[in-house]
Design an enzyme around this catalytic site. Sequence first.
Site, PDB file in Angstrom:
ATOM      1  N   SER A 130       0.606  -1.528   0.129  1.00 46.41           N
ATOM      2  CA  SER A 130      -0.124  -0.112  -0.179  1.00 46.41           C
ATOM      3  C   SER A 130       0.863   1.185   0.689  1.00 46.41           C
ATOM      4  CB  SER A 130      -0.815   0.198   1.142  1.00 46.41           C
ATOM      5  OG  SER A 130      -0.382  -0.172   2.574  1.00 46.41           O
ATOM      6  N   ASP A 175       7.221   3.636   5.889  1.00 50.75           N
ATOM      7  CA  ASP A 175       7.126   2.552   4.721  1.00 50.75           C
ATOM      8  C   ASP A 175       6.889   3.279   3.743  1.00 50.75           C
ATOM      9  OD1 ASP A 175       7.025   0.681   6.687  1.00 50.75           O
ATOM     10  OD2 ASP A 175       4.273   0.646   6.349  1.00 50.75           O
TER      11      ASP A 175
HETATM   12  C1  GLA Z   1       3.269  -1.047   8.718  1.00 54.76           C
HETATM   13  C2  GLA Z   1       3.459   0.215   9.233  1.00 54.76           C
HETATM   14  C3  GLA Z   1       4.271   0.972   9.577  1.00 54.76           C
HETATM   15  C4  GLA Z   1       5.288   0.914  10.302  1.00 54.76           C
HETATM   16  C5  GLA Z   1       5.036  -0.822  10.611  1.00 54.76           C
HETATM   17  C6  GLA Z   1       5.442  -1.293  12.249  1.00 54.76           C
HETATM   18  O1  GLA Z   1       3.880  -1.699   8.086  1.00 54.76           O
HETATM   19  O2  GLA Z   1       2.531   1.154   8.107  1.00 54.76           O
HETATM   20  O3  GLA Z   1       4.258   2.687   9.565  1.00 54.76           O
HETATM   21  O4  GLA Z   1       4.447   0.979  12.122  1.00 54.76           O
HETATM   22  O5  GLA Z   1       3.529  -1.024  10.604  1.00 54.76           O
HETATM   23  O6  GLA Z   1       6.538  -1.490  12.291  1.00 54.76           O
END
Ligand code: GLA
Length: 383
Positions: A130, A175
């Site tokens: 995503s 991410d």
């Molecule tokens: C998901 C969220 C990130 C982060 C991770 C855990 O990927 O999108 O922002 O918090 O979980 O580290």
Amino acid sequence: MTLADRTLARFAAIVGAAPDLAVRAPGRVNLIGEHTDYNDGFVLPAAIGLQSIVAVRRRPDSIVRVIAADFGDAVSEFDLAKPIARDADQPWCNYIRGVASVLQAEGVDLGGLDMLVAGDIPQGSGLSSSASLSVASGMALGGLFAPGRFDATQIALIAQRAECDFVGMRCGNMDQLASAHGADGHALLIDCRNLDVRPVALPAETAILIVHSGISRGLVDGHYNERRAQCEAVARQLGAPALRDVTGEQLETAQPDLDLVAYRRARHVVTENARTLAAADAMTSGDLVALGELMAASHASMRDDFEITLPAIDALVAELQTAIGQSGGARMTGGGFGGAVVALVEADAVEAVVAHIEARYRTPKGTKPLVMVERAHDGASFL
Ligand code: GLA
């Protein structure tokens, strides 16, 4: 044919003309630093070879027509002249709608578009399909309607806002920053408070192994938002702006006043921040033994204190740790409750480790797991 070539060919076939612009944005694998980003802490992800591709071409009207090549060319359409709403039938499009809506809020004068999206990141794997779609969309729309206005960090933050405010997953910024800033051969040590992104070279002759548990992350947003709320509540109770600001000693002193669950959630974040900084140092000195120990401690902390792993994931990590031995390590990666496990493995041990896992781990469907031998890639770019 590469994914990019296939996407461009599909675009031409459906739209009847070449795109004005096409963008690729990678997924990421987080090596260590889990659930620390929204606590203003540190993370150490790397961009991977799997990616999302977005191709766009202007239209003379105010309609945005988005086609998802991976969903049988499903179409989601919205009109920029009206408030942008979520599409309950085509939820994949909400990331794009969210990005368009954030860009409009930023004053960008968007125009109508034909848009084709495609990708090869398995969904629900914890590898940021995503975020990569949001970053690619942000770069494509920004590139077309506000060229030169947003840098990589700004695009990442726009993508994050789309996910938090429009989609409703209150994610941190790891991410999107990883997808936007990835660097070939390097992990990224990110300070999620001041947004400093420092490339850290991966030790030579080391592979990143990703094993998909085959357990898709169902209902994860609820668990995720709950963990985030728990962390914010402890920080408030401790009078700190964020858990980033809480030291181990402060937490131990405050323990008698804290509810046990709150204390354990905070302990994960406080210790994980320290492990992430230590891992960046270990990586710099090429110390795979120390890295393996830190990854093992991170996994145990996610399992026991943050409670985001599952028994099958714990078993998969244990098998990997057995196969890898001292030099390198393994842990669950991403938000939790399923998805993928990441391992750092000496290049000449990869074959044996993969054989071990393929012999010993079965997905809930009884099949061999999807195993990906990866390396760190560059971040998002125009094609
Ligand atoms: C998901 C969220 C990130 C982060 C991770 C855990 O990927 O999108 O922002 O918090 O979980 O580290």
